[in-house]
Design a protein around this motif. Structure first.
Motif, short mmCIF file in Angstrom:
data_model
loop_
_atom_site.label_atom_id
_atom_site.label_comp_id
_atom_site.label_asym_id
_atom_site.label_seq_id
_atom_site.Cartn_x
_atom_site.Cartn_y
_atom_site.Cartn_z
N TYR A 27 9.87 17.26 -0.93
CA TYR A 27 8.80 17.72 -1.82
C TYR A 27 9.38 17.94 -3.21
N THR A 28 8.69 17.41 -4.19
CA THR A 28 9.16 17.58 -5.57
C THR A 28 8.00 18.15 -6.40
N CYS A 29 8.27 19.23 -7.12
CA CYS A 29 7.21 19.84 -7.93
C CYS A 29 6.81 18.86 -9.04
N MET A 66 4.74 14.61 -4.07
CA MET A 66 4.80 15.24 -5.40
C MET A 66 3.39 15.73 -5.73
N ASN A 67 3.29 17.01 -6.02
CA ASN A 67 1.95 17.54 -6.31
C ASN A 67 1.58 17.33 -7.77
N TYR A 112 0.44 12.19 -3.51
CA TYR A 112 0.30 12.98 -4.75
C TYR A 112 -0.87 13.96 -4.61
N PRO A 113 -0.73 14.99 -3.80
CA PRO A 113 -1.86 15.90 -3.62
C PRO A 113 -2.18 16.68 -4.91
N GLU A 114 -3.47 16.85 -5.13
CA GLU A 114 -3.91 17.62 -6.31
C GLU A 114 -4.32 19.01 -5.86
N ALA A 115 -3.95 19.99 -6.66
CA ALA A 115 -4.25 21.37 -6.28
C ALA A 115 -5.75 21.59 -6.09
N THR A 116 -6.55 21.01 -6.97
CA THR A 116 -7.99 21.30 -6.93
C THR A 116 -8.66 20.78 -5.65
N MET A 215 0.48 22.85 -0.21
CA MET A 215 0.46 21.38 -0.20
C MET A 215 1.71 20.80 0.43
N SER A 216 2.86 21.44 0.25
CA SER A 216 4.06 20.88 0.87
C SER A 216 3.95 20.98 2.38
#
Ligand code: AMP
Ligand code: ZN
Length: 464
Positions: A27-29, A66-67, A112-116, A215-216
């Motif tokens: 996982y990479t921020c 990666m988020n 690439y998950p999105e927070a929203t 998300m991770s």
């Protein structure tokens, strides 16, 4: 030699052993999409690109997440200043980010998950922390109670003696001196405008740190292999991710923490807040090739600070040119008589390259090996001691190296277009239509393509 990484948690190099043999979960921020990423950000993403490419080179299957932080204090502020919706505001920077990744020849992560679009997962995690006594409500917001988590501070080696129990910090980013209970969920207030979610824990929005925990773990499980970011992420962001995730699950969150040092400008971190930054677009507008930027950003070991300068960029451009010219010139080798020495150089280069990168991604060592190899093979070639078959094997190993370095960018559609124009120019010359032939050469030059007529035919390369 075994693959070893420096683990920020233990402060030493450790043999790398993934939880599942043959499969690495990392996982990479990712970027906060409130602006164009600057090349400092890309130094961190480039280190992560090198990491994932080398893991693949070693034969691992890689699941890399990666988020995209598309909701936080900065994105809300930006969208409100521009008076547009949060989604509309962040869409521009999401697209720019992916464009820049392609331009820099960076590989895409698997997710690439999105927070929203992961609010329910975050709310579930906050609820779990409330149920287990690690979180409490205050004025519609929820905070993590660090007094309930005595391991807090292990990653950044903090002393918790001075901790004022009950002190709270609501903002996403804060300094070590302000260590205190941090926001998991921020109850809506007027400054948020129409940015909120109505949930079981009330109307509001997530804190930045809970986003990455939720998300991770969704994509990689409650315990996974590698978590990375720039050194500034160590505190408070990663410290808070560990607290949230381990308090909720009672399990180790991550086995290997890796952090890259900053890109600096005149001794200070390149940062938007300091105004001392360049975006990739700024640098390309000055006429530099993005692959020279790639070369520059990748070529200093990730745990060393690196100073950005245009002289350094120029040196990278020269290195890249030498590398690409070498690959291109290998195609000219026509001799059918083996010199007999190339295979020894190939084996030595392979071992040297792998030994260097196995040692915590020692890229300077690996590049040193590649350029020594280039020099040795060039010498064989100049002395007519390299056959076409041997040159083919040199090219094979260089392609393997390039799967890690990513300096040669294939641009299939564009390349075919160039080839077609070159064929048209050759036809024009055959027909003695020199005006047309010159016109095509100029057209290609305007596209940044340089032609060279050699005894074996017309070759082309991109101007760097
Ligand atoms: P941000 O968009 O601010 O969340 O940053 C995205 C990533 O870039 C994080 O992993 C940061 O640690 C990293 N970063 C920010 N500034 C720099 C810099 N000057 N050099 C290297 N990495 C950086
Ligand atoms: Zn994060």
């Amino acid at each position: 030699m075994a693959l070893r990484f420096f683990n920020t948690m233990s402060r030493r190099k450790e043999d790398f052993v993934p939880l599942e043999p043959g499969h690495v979960r990392m996982y990479t921020c990712g970027p906060t999409v409130y602006n164009f990423a600057h090349i400092g950000n890309f130094r961190t993403y480039m280190f992560e690109d090198l990491l994932r490419r080398y893991l693949k080179y070693k034969g691992y299957k890689v699941t890399h997440v990666m988020n995209l932080t598309d909701i936080d204090d900065k994105t809300i502020k930006g969208s409100r200043e521009k008076n547009i919706s949060l989604n509309e505001y962040t869409a521009t920077y999401k697209k720019a980010f992916f464009d820049d990744l392609d331009t820099l020849n960076m590989e895409r992560a698997e997710h690439y998950p999105e927070a929203t679009t992961h609010i329910p997962e975050m709310v579930a995690l906050v609820k779990k922390l409330i149920d287990k006594g690690f979180a409490y409500e205050q004025g519609g917001s929820y905070y993590f109670k660090i007094a309930a988590f005595p391991q807090y501070g292990r990653l950044s080696h903090m002393k918790l003696d001075e901790l004022k129990t009950g002190a709270r910090v609501a903002s996403d980013e804060y300094e070590k001196e302000q260590v205190s209970d941090f926001a998991l969920w921020k109850g809506w207030d007027e400054a948020d405008g129409d940015v909120y979610w109505d949930t079981e824990i009330g109307r509001g929005r997530p804190g930045w740190h809970i986003e990455c925990s939720a998300m991770s773990m969704k994509y990689l499980g409650e315990t996974f292999d590698i978590h990375t970011g720039g050194v500034d992420n160590m505190f408070p962001h990663h410290e808070n991710e560990i607290a949230q995730s381990e308090a909720a699950n009672g399990k180790t969150f991550v086995n290997y923490w890796m952090h890259s040092e900053h890109l600096q400008v005149e001794g200070r971190r390149m940062a938007k807040s300091l105004g001392n930054f360049y975006t990739l677009r700024d640098i390309m507008a000055k006429g530099y090739n993005p692959l020279a930027v790639r070369y520059l950003l990748i070529s200093t070991h990730y745990r060393m600070q690196m100073n950005f300068s245009f002289d350094g960029l120029e040196a990278s451009r020269n290195g890249l040119e030498r590398y690409l010219d070498f690959l291109s010139n290998l195609e000219d080798v026509a001799s059918t008589v083996d010199g007999g020495e190339a295979d020894g150089f190939i084996a030595g280069a392979k071992t040297g390259f792998e030994n260097a990168l196995d040692d915590d991604l020692n890229i300077s060592g690996a590049l040193g090996v590649v350029f020594d190899f280039i020099r040795d093979i060039n010498r064989l070639k100049a002395e007519n001691r390299l056959s076409k078959a041997e040159a083919g094997r040199v090219l094979d190993i260089m392609n393997r190296f390039d799967s890690v370095l990513g300096f040669r960018k294939k641009q299939a559609g564009l390349d075919a277009d160039i080839e077609a124009k070159i064929a048209a120019r050759i036809a024009a010359r055959k027909a003695k239509n020199f005006a047309e032939s010159d016109r095509i050469r100029d057209e290609l030059l305007a596209m940044g393509i340089i032609l060279e007529d050699t005894p074996t035919g017309t070759k082309w390369k991109r101007k760097l």
